[in-house]
Write a protein that holds these residues in place. Structure first.
Motif, PDB file in Angstrom:
ATOM      1  N   ARG A   1       0.825  -1.210   0.000  1.00 24.54           N
ATOM      2  CA  ARG A   1       0.000   0.000   0.000  1.00 24.54           C
ATOM      3  C   ARG A   1       0.860   1.260   0.000  1.00 24.54           C
ATOM      4  N   LEU A   2       1.978   1.228   0.711  1.00 20.36           N
ATOM      5  CA  LEU A   2       2.843   2.407   0.774  1.00 20.36           C
ATOM      6  C   LEU A   2       3.656   2.599  -0.494  1.00 20.36           C
ATOM      7  N   THR A   3       4.176   1.515  -1.057  1.00 17.67           N
ATOM      8  CA  THR A   3       5.066   1.634  -2.211  1.00 17.67           C
ATOM      9  C   THR A   3       4.348   1.535  -3.546  1.00 17.67           C
ATOM     10  N   GLY A   4       3.205   0.847  -3.560  1.00 20.27           N
ATOM     11  CA  GLY A   4       2.486   0.641  -4.807  1.00 20.27           C
ATOM     12  C   GLY A   4       3.110  -0.430  -5.687  1.00 20.27           C
ATOM     13  N   SER A   5       4.032  -1.208  -5.126  1.00 21.34           N
ATOM     14  CA  SER A   5       4.740  -2.207  -5.915  1.00 21.34           C
ATOM     15  C   SER A   5       5.018  -3.437  -5.057  1.00 21.34           C
ATOM     16  N   THR A   6       4.698  -4.612  -5.588  1.00 22.54           N
ATOM     17  CA  THR A   6       4.975  -5.834  -4.824  1.00 22.54           C
ATOM     18  C   THR A   6       6.472  -6.086  -4.707  1.00 22.54           C
ATOM     19  N   ALA A   7       7.236  -5.747  -5.744  1.00 19.90           N
ATOM     20  CA  ALA A   7       8.689  -5.942  -5.676  1.00 19.90           C
ATOM     21  C   ALA A   7       9.304  -5.036  -4.610  1.00 19.90           C
ATOM     22  N   ASP A   8       8.884  -3.772  -4.590  1.00 21.64           N
ATOM     23  CA  ASP A   8       9.390  -2.846  -3.574  1.00 21.64           C
ATOM     24  C   ASP A   8       8.923  -3.269  -2.182  1.00 21.64           C
ATOM     25  N   ALA A   9       7.706  -3.783  -2.093  1.00 22.84           N
ATOM     26  CA  ALA A   9       7.188  -4.250  -0.804  1.00 22.84           C
ATOM     27  C   ALA A   9       8.019  -5.417  -0.297  1.00 22.84           C
ATOM     28  N   ASP A  10       8.368  -6.341  -1.180  1.00 28.57           N
ATOM     29  CA  ASP A  10       9.212  -7.468  -0.773  1.00 28.57           C
ATOM     30  C   ASP A  10      10.569  -6.975  -0.262  1.00 28.57           C
ATOM     31  N   ASP A  11      11.126  -5.972  -0.948  1.00 32.23           N
ATOM     32  CA  ASP A  11      12.398  -5.395  -0.500  1.00 32.23           C
ATOM     33  C   ASP A  11      12.245  -4.756   0.882  1.00 32.23           C
ATOM     34  N   ALA A  12      11.135  -4.035   1.077  1.00 31.04           N
ATOM     35  CA  ALA A  12      10.907  -3.370   2.355  1.00 31.04           C
ATOM     36  C   ALA A  12      10.782  -4.386   3.488  1.00 31.04           C
ATOM     37  N   VAL A  13      10.062  -5.468   3.244  1.00 33.87           N
ATOM     38  CA  VAL A  13       9.894  -6.503   4.275  1.00 33.87           C
ATOM     39  C   VAL A  13      11.232  -7.167   4.574  1.00 33.87           C
ATOM     40  N   GLN A  14      11.992  -7.451   3.535  1.00 36.16           N
ATOM     41  CA  GLN A  14      13.302  -8.073   3.743  1.00 36.16           C
ATOM     42  C   GLN A  14      14.212  -7.145   4.555  1.00 36.16           C
ATOM     43  N   GLU A  15      14.243  -5.866   4.198  1.00 37.17           N
ATOM     44  CA  GLU A  15      15.053  -4.901   4.947  1.00 37.17           C
ATOM     45  C   GLU A  15      14.562  -4.791   6.385  1.00 37.17           C
ATOM     46  N   THR A  16      13.260  -4.850   6.577  1.00 38.95           N
ATOM     47  CA  THR A  16      12.683  -4.786   7.918  1.00 38.95           C
ATOM     48  C   THR A  16      13.157  -5.963   8.759  1.00 38.95           C
ATOM     49  N   LEU A  17      13.093  -7.152   8.206  1.00 40.23           N
ATOM     50  CA  LEU A  17      13.489  -8.343   8.958  1.00 40.23           C
ATOM     51  C   LEU A  17      14.983  -8.353   9.277  1.00 40.23           C
ATOM     52  N   ILE A  18      15.783  -7.884   8.354  1.00 41.04           N
ATOM     53  CA  ILE A  18      17.227  -7.800   8.617  1.00 41.04           C
ATOM     54  C   ILE A  18      17.494  -6.807   9.744  1.00 41.04           C
ATOM     55  N   HIS A  19      16.853  -5.647   9.646  1.00 41.67           N
ATOM     56  CA  HIS A  19      17.021  -4.632  10.695  1.00 41.67           C
ATOM     57  C   HIS A  19      16.513  -5.157  12.044  1.00 41.67           C
ATOM     58  N   ALA A  20      15.372  -5.800  12.015  1.00 38.97           N
ATOM     59  CA  ALA A  20      14.792  -6.323  13.265  1.00 38.97           C
ATOM     60  C   ALA A  20      15.713  -7.355  13.908  1.00 38.97           C
ATOM     61  N   TRP A  21      16.270  -8.255  13.113  1.00 34.19           N
ATOM     62  CA  TRP A  21      17.175  -9.270  13.659  1.00 34.19           C
ATOM     63  C   TRP A  21      18.392  -8.601  14.294  1.00 34.19           C
ATOM     64  N   ASP A  22      18.926  -7.599  13.618  1.00 35.25           N
ATOM     65  CA  ASP A  22      20.116  -6.908  14.119  1.00 35.25           C
ATOM     66  C   ASP A  22      19.849  -6.072  15.370  1.00 35.25           C
ATOM     67  N   HIS A  23      18.608  -5.596  15.541  1.00 40.35           N
ATOM     68  CA  HIS A  23      18.295  -4.668  16.632  1.00 40.35           C
ATOM     69  C   HIS A  23      17.283  -5.204  17.637  1.00 40.35           C
ATOM     70  N   LEU A  24      16.987  -6.479  17.571  1.00 42.47           N
ATOM     71  CA  LEU A  24      15.983  -7.072  18.467  1.00 42.47           C
ATOM     72  C   LEU A  24      16.339  -6.873  19.937  1.00 42.47           C
ATOM     73  N   GLY A  25      17.617  -6.867  20.241  1.00 41.87           N
ATOM     74  CA  GLY A  25      18.048  -6.670  21.615  1.00 41.87           C
ATOM     75  C   GLY A  25      17.692  -5.299  22.175  1.00 41.87           C
ATOM     76  N   GLU A  26      17.426  -4.338  21.293  1.00 43.67           N
ATOM     77  CA  GLU A  26      17.057  -2.982  21.723  1.00 43.67           C
ATOM     78  C   GLU A  26      15.575  -2.869  22.083  1.00 43.67           C
ATOM     79  N   LEU A  27      14.783  -3.854  21.689  1.00 44.17           N
ATOM     80  CA  LEU A  27      13.353  -3.840  21.983  1.00 44.17           C
ATOM     81  C   LEU A  27      13.161  -4.230  23.442  1.00 44.17           C
ATOM     82  N   ARG A  28      12.686  -3.302  24.234  1.00 41.16           N
ATOM     83  CA  ARG A  28      12.574  -3.517  25.684  1.00 41.16           C
ATOM     84  C   ARG A  28      11.355  -4.369  26.058  1.00 41.16           C
ATOM     85  N   ASP A  29      10.293  -4.258  25.288  1.00 39.71           N
ATOM     86  CA  ASP A  29       9.054  -4.963  25.608  1.00 39.71           C
ATOM     87  C   ASP A  29       8.643  -5.808  24.399  1.00 39.71           C
ATOM     88  N   GLY A  30       8.835  -7.104  24.495  1.00 40.31           N
ATOM     89  CA  GLY A  30       8.526  -8.010  23.396  1.00 40.31           C
ATOM     90  C   GLY A  30       7.059  -8.051  23.021  1.00 40.31           C
TER      91      GLY A  30
END
Length: 191
Positions: free
Chosen positions: A50-79
Protein backbone atom coordinates in the motif's frame (compact mmCIF):
# COMPACT_ATOMS: atom_id res chain seq x y z
CA UNK A 1 26.73 -18.80 17.10
CA UNK A 2 22.90 -18.72 16.72
CA UNK A 3 20.95 -21.53 18.30
CA UNK A 4 18.92 -23.52 15.74
CA UNK A 5 15.74 -25.27 16.81
CA UNK A 6 14.84 -28.67 15.27
CA UNK A 7 11.84 -28.52 12.86
CA UNK A 8 9.53 -30.53 15.15
CA UNK A 9 9.88 -27.82 17.80
CA UNK A 10 8.72 -25.13 15.35
CA UNK A 11 5.12 -26.28 15.86
CA UNK A 12 5.51 -25.69 19.57
CA UNK A 13 7.08 -22.30 18.91
CA UNK A 14 4.08 -21.20 16.84
CA UNK A 15 1.93 -21.30 19.98
CA UNK A 16 4.25 -19.09 22.03
CA UNK A 17 3.40 -15.43 22.68
CA UNK A 18 5.46 -12.66 21.10
CA UNK A 19 7.22 -11.85 24.38
CA UNK A 20 8.70 -15.35 24.67
CA UNK A 21 9.60 -15.48 20.98
CA UNK A 22 11.38 -12.12 21.26
CA UNK A 23 13.35 -13.29 24.29
CA UNK A 24 14.40 -16.48 22.51
CA UNK A 25 15.26 -14.64 19.29
CA UNK A 26 17.32 -12.12 21.27
CA UNK A 27 19.26 -15.07 22.64
CA UNK A 28 20.00 -16.16 19.06
CA UNK A 29 17.18 -18.64 18.43
CA UNK A 30 16.63 -18.28 14.69
CA UNK A 31 13.55 -20.52 14.74
CA UNK A 32 11.83 -18.17 17.20
CA UNK A 33 12.60 -15.21 14.93
CA UNK A 34 11.32 -17.22 11.96
CA UNK A 35 7.99 -17.67 13.75
CA UNK A 36 7.75 -13.89 14.25
CA UNK A 37 8.61 -13.35 10.58
CA UNK A 38 5.91 -15.83 9.47
CA UNK A 39 3.41 -14.37 11.92
CA UNK A 40 3.80 -10.75 10.81
CA UNK A 41 5.35 -11.04 7.34
CA UNK A 42 2.06 -11.07 5.38
CA UNK A 43 0.79 -8.04 7.33
CA UNK A 44 4.04 -6.16 6.71
CA UNK A 45 3.94 -7.06 3.02
CA UNK A 46 0.37 -5.81 2.59
CA UNK A 47 1.27 -2.62 4.41
CA UNK A 48 4.38 -2.13 2.27
CA UNK A 49 2.44 -2.76 -0.96
CA UNK A 50 0.00 0.00 0.00
CA UNK A 51 2.84 2.41 0.77
CA UNK A 52 5.07 1.63 -2.21
CA UNK A 53 2.49 0.64 -4.81
CA UNK A 54 4.74 -2.21 -5.91
CA UNK A 55 4.97 -5.83 -4.82
CA UNK A 56 8.69 -5.94 -5.68
CA UNK A 57 9.39 -2.85 -3.57
CA UNK A 58 7.19 -4.25 -0.80
CA UNK A 59 9.21 -7.47 -0.77
CA UNK A 60 12.40 -5.40 -0.50
CA UNK A 61 10.91 -3.37 2.35
CA UNK A 62 9.89 -6.50 4.27
CA UNK A 63 13.30 -8.07 3.74
CA UNK A 64 15.05 -4.90 4.95
CA UNK A 65 12.68 -4.79 7.92
CA UNK A 66 13.49 -8.34 8.96
CA UNK A 67 17.23 -7.80 8.62
CA UNK A 68 17.02 -4.63 10.70
CA UNK A 69 14.79 -6.32 13.27
CA UNK A 70 17.17 -9.27 13.66
CA UNK A 71 20.12 -6.91 14.12
CA UNK A 72 18.30 -4.67 16.63
CA UNK A 73 15.98 -7.07 18.47
CA UNK A 74 18.05 -6.67 21.61
CA UNK A 75 17.06 -2.98 21.72
CA UNK A 76 13.35 -3.84 21.98
CA UNK A 77 12.57 -3.52 25.68
CA UNK A 78 9.05 -4.96 25.61
CA UNK A 79 8.53 -8.01 23.40
CA UNK A 80 4.75 -7.59 23.59
CA UNK A 81 4.99 -4.62 21.19
CA UNK A 82 6.97 -6.48 18.53
CA UNK A 83 4.09 -6.23 16.04
CA UNK A 84 3.89 -2.42 16.15
CA UNK A 85 7.70 -2.21 16.25
CA UNK A 86 7.96 -4.30 13.06
CA UNK A 87 5.21 -2.28 11.38
CA UNK A 88 6.98 1.00 12.19
CA UNK A 89 10.24 -0.32 10.76
CA UNK A 90 8.41 -1.60 7.68
CA UNK A 91 6.71 1.79 7.21
CA UNK A 92 10.06 3.59 7.40
CA UNK A 93 11.71 1.16 4.99
CA UNK A 94 8.78 1.47 2.54
CA UNK A 95 8.91 5.25 2.62
CA UNK A 96 12.68 5.17 2.12
CA UNK A 97 12.20 2.98 -0.96
CA UNK A 98 9.59 5.38 -2.38
CA UNK A 99 11.94 8.32 -1.76
CA UNK A 100 14.85 6.52 -3.45
CA UNK A 101 12.62 5.68 -6.39
CA UNK A 102 11.57 9.34 -6.68
CA UNK A 103 15.18 10.51 -6.55
CA UNK A 104 16.13 8.21 -9.41
CA UNK A 105 13.11 8.81 -11.64
CA UNK A 106 14.09 10.41 -14.93
CA UNK A 107 12.17 13.17 -16.67
CA UNK A 108 10.77 10.81 -19.33
CA UNK A 109 9.25 8.57 -16.66
CA UNK A 110 7.69 11.54 -14.91
CA UNK A 111 6.24 12.90 -18.15
CA UNK A 112 4.54 9.65 -19.17
CA UNK A 113 0.77 9.65 -19.06
CA UNK A 114 -0.77 6.38 -17.96
CA UNK A 115 -3.31 4.66 -20.15
CA UNK A 116 -6.70 5.12 -18.51
CA UNK A 117 -8.24 2.04 -20.12
CA UNK A 118 -8.53 -0.82 -17.65
CA UNK A 119 -6.61 -4.02 -18.19
CA UNK A 120 -8.68 -7.16 -18.88
CA UNK A 121 -7.93 -8.39 -15.37
CA UNK A 122 -9.00 -5.17 -13.66
CA UNK A 123 -12.09 -4.96 -15.88
CA UNK A 124 -13.05 -8.46 -14.76
CA UNK A 125 -12.84 -7.64 -11.07
CA UNK A 126 -13.89 -3.99 -11.20
CA UNK A 127 -17.15 -4.81 -9.41
CA UNK A 128 -15.33 -5.49 -6.17
CA UNK A 129 -15.49 -2.92 -3.38
CA UNK A 130 -11.90 -3.67 -2.42
CA UNK A 131 -10.76 -2.95 -5.94
CA UNK A 132 -12.65 0.34 -5.85
CA UNK A 133 -10.92 1.24 -2.59
CA UNK A 134 -7.53 0.27 -4.04
CA UNK A 135 -8.15 2.48 -7.08
CA UNK A 136 -9.29 5.32 -4.86
CA UNK A 137 -6.19 4.98 -2.69
CA UNK A 138 -3.99 4.89 -5.79
CA UNK A 139 -5.58 8.14 -7.00
CA UNK A 140 -4.75 9.97 -3.78
CA UNK A 141 -1.66 12.18 -3.77
CA UNK A 142 1.29 10.18 -2.40
CA UNK A 143 1.50 12.21 0.82
CA UNK A 144 -2.18 11.68 1.63
CA UNK A 145 -1.98 7.97 0.79
CA UNK A 146 1.08 7.50 3.00
CA UNK A 147 -0.63 9.22 5.94
CA UNK A 148 -3.82 7.21 5.46
CA UNK A 149 -2.02 3.87 5.19
CA UNK A 150 0.20 4.60 8.20
CA UNK A 151 -2.86 5.57 10.27
CA UNK A 152 -5.48 3.09 9.11
CA UNK A 153 -3.36 0.06 8.29
CA UNK A 154 -0.33 0.68 10.46
CA UNK A 155 -2.20 1.97 13.48
CA UNK A 156 0.31 4.77 14.05
CA UNK A 157 -0.57 7.93 15.95
CA UNK A 158 -0.50 11.38 14.36
CA UNK A 159 2.79 12.11 16.12
CA UNK A 160 4.37 8.84 14.93
CA UNK A 161 3.27 9.52 11.35
CA UNK A 162 4.62 13.06 11.57
CA UNK A 163 7.95 11.74 12.83
CA UNK A 164 8.20 9.11 10.08
CA UNK A 165 7.34 11.50 7.27
CA UNK A 166 9.13 14.55 8.64
CA UNK A 167 5.94 16.60 8.99
CA UNK A 168 4.08 18.37 11.77
CA UNK A 169 1.14 16.67 13.47
CA UNK A 170 -1.15 19.39 12.09
CA UNK A 171 0.04 18.62 8.57
CA UNK A 172 -0.70 14.93 9.12
CA UNK A 173 -4.20 15.76 10.41
CA UNK A 174 -4.89 17.91 7.35
CA UNK A 175 -3.66 15.29 4.91
CA UNK A 176 -5.66 12.59 6.66
CA UNK A 177 -8.80 14.74 6.61
CA UNK A 178 -8.42 15.37 2.87
CA UNK A 179 -7.68 11.68 2.20
CA UNK A 180 -10.70 10.54 4.21
CA UNK A 181 -13.00 13.05 2.51
CA UNK A 182 -11.83 11.91 -0.93
CA UNK A 183 -12.17 8.22 -0.04
CA UNK A 184 -15.67 8.77 1.38
CA UNK A 185 -16.69 10.58 -1.80
CA UNK A 186 -15.15 7.89 -4.03
CA UNK A 187 -16.69 5.04 -2.03
CA UNK A 188 -20.17 6.60 -1.71
CA UNK A 189 -21.64 4.02 -4.10
CA UNK A 190 -20.34 1.14 -1.98
CA UNK A 191 -22.25 2.02 1.19
Amino acid sequence: MPRVTPPERNIQLDALPDVVLCERATDGDTAAFEVLARRYGPMMRGYAVRLTGSTADADDAVQETLIHAWDHLGELRDGSVVKSWLMRICGRRSIDIVRRRREHADADTLAEVSDSSPSPESATISGSGLDALARSLEALPAEQRQCWVLKEMGGLSYDEIAEQLGLTSESVRGRLARARARLMRDMEGWR
